[in-house]
Design a protein around this motif. Structure first.
Motif, PDB file in Angstrom:
ATOM      1  N   GLU A  42       0.813  -1.216   0.000  1.00 38.34           N
ATOM      2  CA  GLU A  42       0.000   0.000   0.000  1.00 38.34           C
ATOM      3  C   GLU A  42       0.850   1.271   0.000  1.00 38.34           C
ATOM      4  O   GLU A  42       0.592   2.215  -0.739  1.00 38.34           O
ATOM      5  CB  GLU A  42      -0.922  -0.010   1.221  1.00 38.34           C
ATOM      6  CG  GLU A  42      -1.782   1.236   1.358  1.00 38.34           C
ATOM      7  CD  GLU A  42      -2.648   1.205   2.602  1.00 38.34           C
ATOM      8  OE1 GLU A  42      -3.594   2.007   2.681  1.00 38.34           O
ATOM      9  OE2 GLU A  42      -2.364   0.385   3.505  1.00 38.34           O
ATOM     10  N   ASP A  53      -2.552  -9.221  -7.471  1.00 38.25           N
ATOM     11  CA  ASP A  53      -2.521  -9.008  -6.019  1.00 38.25           C
ATOM     12  C   ASP A  53      -2.624 -10.347  -5.317  1.00 38.25           C
ATOM     13  O   ASP A  53      -3.572 -11.104  -5.526  1.00 38.25           O
ATOM     14  CB  ASP A  53      -3.675  -8.105  -5.558  1.00 38.25           C
ATOM     15  CG  ASP A  53      -3.611  -7.872  -4.054  1.00 38.25           C
ATOM     16  OD1 ASP A  53      -2.747  -7.086  -3.613  1.00 38.25           O
ATOM     17  OD2 ASP A  53      -4.392  -8.516  -3.319  1.00 38.25           O
ATOM     18  N   ASP A  71      -3.789  -5.175   3.417  1.00 36.19           N
ATOM     19  CA  ASP A  71      -3.802  -3.738   3.682  1.00 36.19           C
ATOM     20  C   ASP A  71      -4.717  -3.063   2.654  1.00 36.19           C
ATOM     21  O   ASP A  71      -5.646  -3.678   2.155  1.00 36.19           O
ATOM     22  CB  ASP A  71      -2.376  -3.163   3.655  1.00 36.19           C
ATOM     23  CG  ASP A  71      -1.698  -3.330   2.295  1.00 36.19           C
ATOM     24  OD1 ASP A  71      -2.350  -3.870   1.370  1.00 36.19           O
ATOM     25  OD2 ASP A  71      -0.534  -2.930   2.167  1.00 36.19           O
ATOM     26  N   GLY A  72      -4.461  -1.812   2.335  1.00 37.94           N
ATOM     27  CA  GLY A  72      -5.323  -1.090   1.400  1.00 37.94           C
ATOM     28  C   GLY A  72      -4.892  -1.174  -0.044  1.00 37.94           C
ATOM     29  O   GLY A  72      -5.327  -0.355  -0.877  1.00 37.94           O
ATOM     30  N   SER A  73      -4.076  -2.158  -0.389  1.00 34.61           N
ATOM     31  CA  SER A  73      -3.548  -2.238  -1.753  1.00 34.61           C
ATOM     32  C   SER A  73      -4.656  -2.393  -2.800  1.00 34.61           C
ATOM     33  O   SER A  73      -4.622  -1.742  -3.854  1.00 34.61           O
ATOM     34  CB  SER A  73      -2.572  -3.415  -1.870  1.00 34.61           C
ATOM     35  OG  SER A  73      -1.411  -3.209  -1.101  1.00 34.61           O
ATOM     36  N   VAL A  74      -5.627  -3.254  -2.555  1.00 35.03           N
ATOM     37  CA  VAL A  74      -6.668  -3.521  -3.553  1.00 35.03           C
ATOM     38  C   VAL A  74      -7.488  -2.263  -3.827  1.00 35.03           C
ATOM     39  O   VAL A  74      -7.864  -1.992  -4.980  1.00 35.03           O
ATOM     40  CB  VAL A  74      -7.559  -4.691  -3.117  1.00 35.03           C
ATOM     41  CG1 VAL A  74      -8.748  -4.858  -4.066  1.00 35.03           C
ATOM     42  CG2 VAL A  74      -6.746  -5.981  -3.075  1.00 35.03           C
ATOM     43  N   ARG A  75      -7.746  -1.480  -2.800  1.00 32.60           N
ATOM     44  CA  ARG A  75      -8.491  -0.226  -3.004  1.00 32.60           C
ATOM     45  C   ARG A  75      -7.739   0.692  -3.966  1.00 32.60           C
ATOM     46  O   ARG A  75      -8.335   1.302  -4.860  1.00 32.60           O
ATOM     47  CB  ARG A  75      -8.696   0.469  -1.647  1.00 32.60           C
ATOM     48  CG  ARG A  75      -9.343   1.844  -1.759  1.00 32.60           C
ATOM     49  CD  ARG A  75      -9.504   2.488  -0.387  1.00 32.60           C
ATOM     50  NE  ARG A  75      -8.249   2.487   0.353  1.00 32.60           N
ATOM     51  CZ  ARG A  75      -7.275   3.381   0.154  1.00 32.60           C
ATOM     52  NH1 ARG A  75      -7.413   4.312  -0.780  1.00 32.60           N
ATOM     53  NH2 ARG A  75      -6.178   3.349   0.881  1.00 32.60           N
ATOM     54  N   ILE A  76      -6.415   0.784  -3.801  1.00 29.92           N
ATOM     55  CA  ILE A  76      -5.611   1.619  -4.694  1.00 29.92           C
ATOM     56  C   ILE A  76      -5.613   1.042  -6.106  1.00 29.92           C
ATOM     57  O   ILE A  76      -5.750   1.774  -7.093  1.00 29.92           O
ATOM     58  CB  ILE A  76      -4.168   1.732  -4.151  1.00 29.92           C
ATOM     59  CG1 ILE A  76      -4.164   2.488  -2.821  1.00 29.92           C
ATOM     60  CG2 ILE A  76      -3.255   2.425  -5.170  1.00 29.92           C
ATOM     61  CD1 ILE A  76      -2.823   2.488  -2.109  1.00 29.92           C
ATOM     62  N   GLU A 109      -7.929  -0.700  -7.520  1.00 27.27           N
ATOM     63  CA  GLU A 109      -9.240  -0.439  -8.123  1.00 27.27           C
ATOM     64  C   GLU A 109      -9.334   0.994  -8.640  1.00 27.27           C
ATOM     65  O   GLU A 109      -9.951   1.243  -9.689  1.00 27.27           O
ATOM     66  CB  GLU A 109     -10.344  -0.733  -7.106  1.00 27.27           C
ATOM     67  CG  GLU A 109     -10.521  -2.228  -6.844  1.00 27.27           C
ATOM     68  CD  GLU A 109     -11.469  -2.521  -5.696  1.00 27.27           C
ATOM     69  OE1 GLU A 109     -11.784  -1.571  -4.927  1.00 27.27           O
ATOM     70  OE2 GLU A 109     -11.889  -3.693  -5.559  1.00 27.27           O
ATOM     71  N   GLU A 110      -8.708   1.936  -7.941  1.00 28.74           N
ATOM     72  CA  GLU A 110      -8.674   3.322  -8.427  1.00 28.74           C
ATOM     73  C   GLU A 110      -7.956   3.396  -9.772  1.00 28.74           C
ATOM     74  O   GLU A 110      -8.420   4.060 -10.713  1.00 28.74           O
ATOM     75  CB  GLU A 110      -7.950   4.221  -7.419  1.00 28.74           C
ATOM     76  CG  GLU A 110      -8.691   4.471  -6.130  1.00 28.74           C
ATOM     77  CD  GLU A 110      -7.875   5.316  -5.173  1.00 28.74           C
ATOM     78  OE1 GLU A 110      -6.886   5.959  -5.620  1.00 28.74           O
ATOM     79  OE2 GLU A 110      -8.215   5.359  -3.974  1.00 28.74           O
ATOM     80  N   GLN A 116      -9.990   1.998 -12.689  1.00 35.25           N
ATOM     81  CA  GLN A 116     -11.017   2.929 -13.164  1.00 35.25           C
ATOM     82  C   GLN A 116     -10.417   4.022 -14.042  1.00 35.25           C
ATOM     83  O   GLN A 116     -10.983   4.415 -15.062  1.00 35.25           O
ATOM     84  CB  GLN A 116     -11.745   3.552 -11.974  1.00 35.25           C
ATOM     85  CG  GLN A 116     -12.624   2.577 -11.213  1.00 35.25           C
ATOM     86  CD  GLN A 116     -13.296   3.211 -10.006  1.00 35.25           C
ATOM     87  OE1 GLN A 116     -13.052   4.379  -9.685  1.00 35.25           O
ATOM     88  NE2 GLN A 116     -14.155   2.448  -9.336  1.00 35.25           N
ATOM     89  N   SER A 129      -6.682 -11.289  -9.007  1.00 37.49           N
ATOM     90  CA  SER A 129      -6.580 -11.505  -7.565  1.00 37.49           C
ATOM     91  C   SER A 129      -6.414 -13.001  -7.327  1.00 37.49           C
ATOM     92  O   SER A 129      -7.168 -13.811  -7.863  1.00 37.49           O
ATOM     93  CB  SER A 129      -7.829 -10.998  -6.847  1.00 37.49           C
ATOM     94  OG  SER A 129      -7.754 -11.285  -5.465  1.00 37.49           O
TER      95      SER A 129
END
Length: 315
Positions: free
Chosen positions: A17, A41, A46-51, A53-54, A57, A66
């Motif tokens: 992340e 991934d 942690d917050g890696s997947v959220r980043i 996904e950004e 997009q 994944s």
């Protein structure tokens, strides 16, 4: 005009992340125009997947895989390259950074080489956790060989792994990384260099990040499974050697690994390495016969290694 070959960058992420944005930005900033970017991934917590996904997009051309469960480096990379299509493949950990002309320079190098060359590798800059310059790979590991490097990869470490660009047919020939191992580079070098040639590009193409969670940070800690993988690779190498020079090179490697295994309290792996050394040489040097005796008695002299590292590196 002949179209430029497709290059697949397989971006491996596991709990990166803090480093993920500059890593992905460096991939997107490549000057080479014909890229396929596959992000894998390995079940980050942690917050890696959220980043990721950004970025998906904002950049629809990115592909995302994944793993569903944590597989480890070798299996996660194999999923990525097998899902890719490029003539050349780059294994990129997303705590590192690619310089903008990285792929362009290495593809140009490949185009000047014959088909027997399977890997182009280069110089690299090591950076700290917060991105500060530490040193260049070429300052610490001198004499980067070209051509047949099989004996060289047995003898010593000289390739910075994230600088490699691999010809796809090499991975297909080897059936990818060995998924039974905890790490990939030594095994890949041994198996690929037996058949394919390597070329060195004397340019800094990559920033390799050194931080406390990197795979190599705990290499000789007691019980570390990386060392067990090293033993397996040395066993493979012993079956592949063909010349007296290669035999001598493997002996150098076995001595080095056996010393460190013994002095770090990894007595099982030290015994295996010392046994291979005896099989290779018949009669190892006195020092290694003595270490073998100490190892069988599990006599812990690890403090000597600690003193050396404190003197040599200040830690």
């Amino acid at each position: 005009m002949t179209p430029l070959p497709l290059v697949s960058i397989v971006c491996l992420c596991y709990n990166h992340e803090r480093f993920l944005r500059p890593a992905l930005d460096s991939v997107l900033a490549q000057t080479y125009p014909n890229l396929e970017i596959v992000i894998v991934d390995d079940s980050s917590t942690d917050g890696s997947v959220r980043i990721i996904e950004e970025y998906l997009q904002q950049h629809p051309r990115l592909r995302f895989i994944s793993t569903g469960t944590n597989l480890g480096n070798t299996r996660a990379f194999n999923k990525g390259w097998r899902a890719s299509r490029g003539r050349f493949v780059l294994d990129f950990a997303t705590d590192d950074v690619l310089l903008p002309d990285r792929v362009t320079q290495q593809v140009e190098q490949f185009q000047r080489l014959g088909p027997g060359y399977g890997v182009v590798y280069s110089d690299a800059e090591y950076i700290s956790d917060d991105g500060q310059h530490l040193y260049l790979h070429s300052q610490k590991y001198t004499a980067a060989p070209d051509g047949n490097v099989f004996a060289d990869v047995l003898r010593r470490y000289f390739i910075c792994p994230p600088t490699m660009l691999m010809r796809r047919e090499v991975l297909e020939d080897l059936q990818g990384y060995d998924e039974a191992l905890a790490y990939e580079d030594f095994d890949f070098w041994v198996r690929s260099a037996r058949k394919y040639q390597y070329a060195y590009l004397p340019q800094v193409t990559t920033q390799r990040r050194v931080h406390q969670h990197s795979l190599s940070s705990g290499w000789y800690q007691k019980g570390n499974r990386l060392l067990a993988s090293t033993v397996q690779v040395c066993e493979k190498a012993a079956r592949l050697i063909q010349t007296p020079e290669e035999r001598e090179a493997l002996a150098v490697r076995l001595k080095y690994e056996a010393r460190h295994a013994y002095l770090s309290g990894n007595f099982t792996e030290a015994g295996q390495l010392l046994g291979m050394l005896k099989n290779l040489l018949g009669q190892p040097p006195f020092m290694y016969r003595f270490i073998s005796l100490l190892n069988r008695g599990k006599i812990d002299l690890g403090f000597l290694r600690a003193l050396y590292y404190r003197w040599r590196y200040g830690r």
